[in-house]
Design a protein around this motif. Structure first.
Motif, PDB file in Angstrom:
ATOM      1  N   SER A   8       0.864  -1.178   0.000  1.00 35.39           N
ATOM      2  CA  SER A   8       0.000   0.000   0.000  1.00 35.39           C
ATOM      3  C   SER A   8       0.899   1.226   0.000  1.00 35.39           C
ATOM      4  O   SER A   8       1.876   1.282   0.755  1.00 35.39           O
ATOM      5  CB  SER A   8      -0.911   0.029   1.231  1.00 35.39           C
ATOM      6  N   HIS A   9       0.573   2.185  -0.869  1.00 30.01           N
ATOM      7  CA  HIS A   9       1.418   3.371  -0.985  1.00 30.01           C
ATOM      8  C   HIS A   9       0.609   4.500  -1.620  1.00 30.01           C
ATOM      9  O   HIS A   9      -0.187   4.263  -2.538  1.00 30.01           O
ATOM     10  CB  HIS A   9       2.646   3.060  -1.848  1.00 30.01           C
ATOM     11  N   ASP A  10       0.809   5.709  -1.112  1.00 33.78           N
ATOM     12  CA  ASP A  10       0.103   6.870  -1.648  1.00 33.78           C
ATOM     13  C   ASP A  10       0.862   7.454  -2.832  1.00 33.78           C
ATOM     14  O   ASP A  10       2.052   7.754  -2.731  1.00 33.78           O
ATOM     15  CB  ASP A  10      -0.058   7.939  -0.562  1.00 33.78           C
ATOM     16  N   LEU A  11       0.144   7.602  -3.956  1.00 35.10           N
ATOM     17  CA  LEU A  11       0.708   8.176  -5.174  1.00 35.10           C
ATOM     18  C   LEU A  11      -0.144   9.365  -5.595  1.00 35.10           C
ATOM     19  O   LEU A  11      -1.305   9.480  -5.178  1.00 35.10           O
ATOM     20  CB  LEU A  11       0.727   7.120  -6.294  1.00 35.10           C
ATOM     21  N   SER A  33       0.039   3.372 -18.472  1.00 36.92           N
ATOM     22  CA  SER A  33       1.004   4.206 -17.775  1.00 36.92           C
ATOM     23  C   SER A  33       0.285   4.918 -16.632  1.00 36.92           C
ATOM     24  O   SER A  33      -0.835   5.403 -16.793  1.00 36.92           O
ATOM     25  CB  SER A  33       1.607   5.243 -18.737  1.00 36.92           C
ATOM     26  N   GLY A  34       0.934   4.944 -15.471  1.00 34.62           N
ATOM     27  CA  GLY A  34       0.336   5.593 -14.315  1.00 34.62           C
ATOM     28  C   GLY A  34      -0.535   4.692 -13.475  1.00 34.62           C
ATOM     29  O   GLY A  34      -1.189   5.160 -12.536  1.00 34.62           O
ATOM     30  N   SER A  35      -0.554   3.380 -13.767  1.00 29.32           N
ATOM     31  CA  SER A  35      -1.384   2.466 -12.977  1.00 29.32           C
ATOM     32  C   SER A  35      -0.658   1.906 -11.762  1.00 29.32           C
ATOM     33  O   SER A  35      -1.264   1.197 -10.952  1.00 29.32           O
ATOM     34  CB  SER A  35      -1.887   1.314 -13.847  1.00 29.32           C
ATOM     35  N   ARG A  49      10.204   3.022  -0.613  1.00 27.15           N
ATOM     36  CA  ARG A  49       9.704   2.498   0.659  1.00 27.15           C
ATOM     37  C   ARG A  49       8.197   2.728   0.717  1.00 27.15           C
ATOM     38  O   ARG A  49       7.749   3.862   0.861  1.00 27.15           O
ATOM     39  CB  ARG A  49      10.375   3.199   1.834  1.00 27.15           C
ATOM     40  N   PRO A  50       7.397   1.670   0.619  1.00 28.08           N
ATOM     41  CA  PRO A  50       5.945   1.864   0.647  1.00 28.08           C
ATOM     42  C   PRO A  50       5.454   2.201   2.046  1.00 28.08           C
ATOM     43  O   PRO A  50       6.131   1.940   3.039  1.00 28.08           O
ATOM     44  CB  PRO A  50       5.419   0.500   0.186  1.00 28.08           C
ATOM     45  N   ARG A  51       4.252   2.762   2.080  1.00 21.64           N
ATOM     46  CA  ARG A  51       3.656   3.107   3.377  1.00 21.64           C
ATOM     47  C   ARG A  51       3.481   1.854   4.237  1.00 21.64           C
ATOM     48  O   ARG A  51       3.735   1.874   5.440  1.00 21.64           O
ATOM     49  CB  ARG A  51       2.316   3.804   3.157  1.00 21.64           C
ATOM     50  N   ASP A 208      -5.423   1.980 -11.994  1.00 22.06           N
ATOM     51  CA  ASP A 208      -5.477   2.977 -10.914  1.00 22.06           C
ATOM     52  C   ASP A 208      -5.024   2.404  -9.576  1.00 22.06           C
ATOM     53  O   ASP A 208      -5.656   2.624  -8.531  1.00 22.06           O
ATOM     54  CB  ASP A 208      -6.887   3.547 -10.776  1.00 22.06           C
ATOM     55  N   GLY A 209      -3.928   1.637  -9.612  1.00 23.38           N
ATOM     56  CA  GLY A 209      -3.349   1.134  -8.380  1.00 23.38           C
ATOM     57  C   GLY A 209      -4.036  -0.063  -7.766  1.00 23.38           C
ATOM     58  O   GLY A 209      -3.733  -0.444  -6.629  1.00 23.38           O
ATOM     59  N   ARG A 210      -4.966  -0.687  -8.489  1.00 27.78           N
ATOM     60  CA  ARG A 210      -5.676  -1.861  -7.982  1.00 27.78           C
ATOM     61  C   ARG A 210      -5.506  -3.030  -8.943  1.00 27.78           C
ATOM     62  O   ARG A 210      -5.393  -2.842 -10.149  1.00 27.78           O
ATOM     63  CB  ARG A 210      -7.175  -1.578  -7.829  1.00 27.78           C
TER      64      ARG A 210
END
Length: 361
Positions: A8-11, A33-35, A49-51, A208-210
């Motif tokens: 999990s990480h905030d982008l 791109s950007g996913s 370093r991810p959250r 989208d990060g999922r």
């Protein structure tokens, strides 16, 4: 060997939240791109370093934020192949390869220099420097350097993106050999459906990060709900075998119990192949068409119909034991009265399946 990832990480604009398993072979992170694809492999490499999260390779924990574990990059035993080869310009190919082996001097096992050179077809390049190599040759040397570091995992961040089509065609067979002959898992980033179809053992589709789908390439790419690049680039993978080669330059394949004619391919009868069929190349008919130039008319059953927000529709078809996709307009779907369970015919021109869309399985 296998890789286990949960991150999990905030982008900017969204939150990355993924979990997946990557077995032996090539696991492709597939999406626009950007996913979040590159962020994932950089977190695995220790460059981000991810959250929160946990990463383990073959049972060795590289990252576990809950336990305060974070191995620095140089202790993770990872070989990284970037978009650009990043070879040392003042060293020969042999010396660049030796640099990878130098880092692995205390690590047991791994591939020998001789096997890596043979596998990648770079024996004739050993005395050259990077300035005298093509883009494809540079990438093959970069792969060799990564392998000779005796990694527990190989990361490849869109390694073909900087190459033209000819160089991509040149290097693709070497990645296929890597997939088939090396026990180390490979995590590969791509937004090319053709690359995914040819290379992937496992697909992790991202949006989208999922994770929107994961599993074998044939299953994920054949799912009309999993279109990370949009329906216009949808396509499916057929598992096929060579049946015969004809004197007019066409090869006859068997896929899911159906015969398929394609431009001539290499391989003796019985050779297993993957065939990437793009959804936009598949026409549908409710009755067997006659007097047409298309050579492939395949009986099929509609399994699922997905109507887009625009004028398009994506139809999942069962063709024998295989699944293919057809991209048509909503108007056509309505005119044909398409519905799950309906018997139709899938029409595909032989020349629609290019040689670049056919690979060894």
């Amino acid at each position: 060997m296998s890789l286990s990832v949960a991150l999990s990480h905030d982008l900017p604009g969204f939150t990355l939240d993924v979990a997946f398993e990557a077995p032996r072979g090539v696991t492709v992170l597939f999406g626009q791109s950007g996913s979040g694809k590159t962020t994932i492999i950089n977190a695995v490499a220790g460059l981000v370093r991810p959250r929160s999260g946990r990463v383990a390779v073959d049972g060795q924990v590289l990252l576990d934020t809950a336990r305060g574990v974070w191995l620095p990059p140089h202790r993770r035993r990872i070989g990284y192949v970037f978009q650009e080869a990043r070879l040392f310009p003042h060293l020969s190919v042999r010396q660049n390869l030796a640099y990878g082996r130098w880092f692995a001097r205390a690590r047991p096992g791994g591939e020998s220099l001789e096997k890596v050179v043979e596998m990648l077809g770079i024996g004739h390049l050993l005395a050259r420097r990077p300035a005298g190599l093509s883009g494809g040759e540079k990438q093959r040397v970069a792969i060799g350097r990564a392998l000779l570091a005796r990694p527990a995992l190989i990361l490849a961040d869109e390694p073909l993106a900087a190459l033209d089509e000819a160089r991509k065609a040149e290097i693709m067979p070497y990645f296929e050999r890597l997939r088939d002959e090396v026990s180390v898992p490979i995590l590969y980033v791509s937004h090319s459906a053709a690359e995914v179809a040819r290379l992937a053992t496992t697909v992790v589709a991202l949006r989208d990060g999922r994770v929107i789908g994961q599993g074998p390439a044939a299953r994920v790419l054949g799912d009309p709900q999993v279109t990370p690049l949009g329906a216009h680039q949808a396509g499916a993978v057929l598992q096929a075998r060579v049946v015969a080669h004809h004197i007019d330059g066409l090869s006859e394949l068997e896929a899911g119990g159906q015969r398929l004619l394609v431009p001539g391919v290499a391989g003796a009868p019985g050779t297993a192949l993957r065939v990437h069929v793009e959804a936009g190349d598949v026409m549908l008919a409710t009755r067997r068409p006659e007097g047409i130039s298309a050579l492939n008319v395949l009986p099929a059953t509609v399994r699922e119909l997905r109507l887009g927000t625009g004028p398009g529709a994506l139809v999942q078809l069962a063709v024998g034991d295989s699944v293919i996709l057809s991209r048509i307009t909503r108007r056509s779907a309505q005119a044909l009265g398409l519905a799950p369970g309906q018997q139709v015919f899938a029409v595909l021109k032989a020349i629609s399946v290019s040689r670049e869309n056919i690979a060894g399985d």
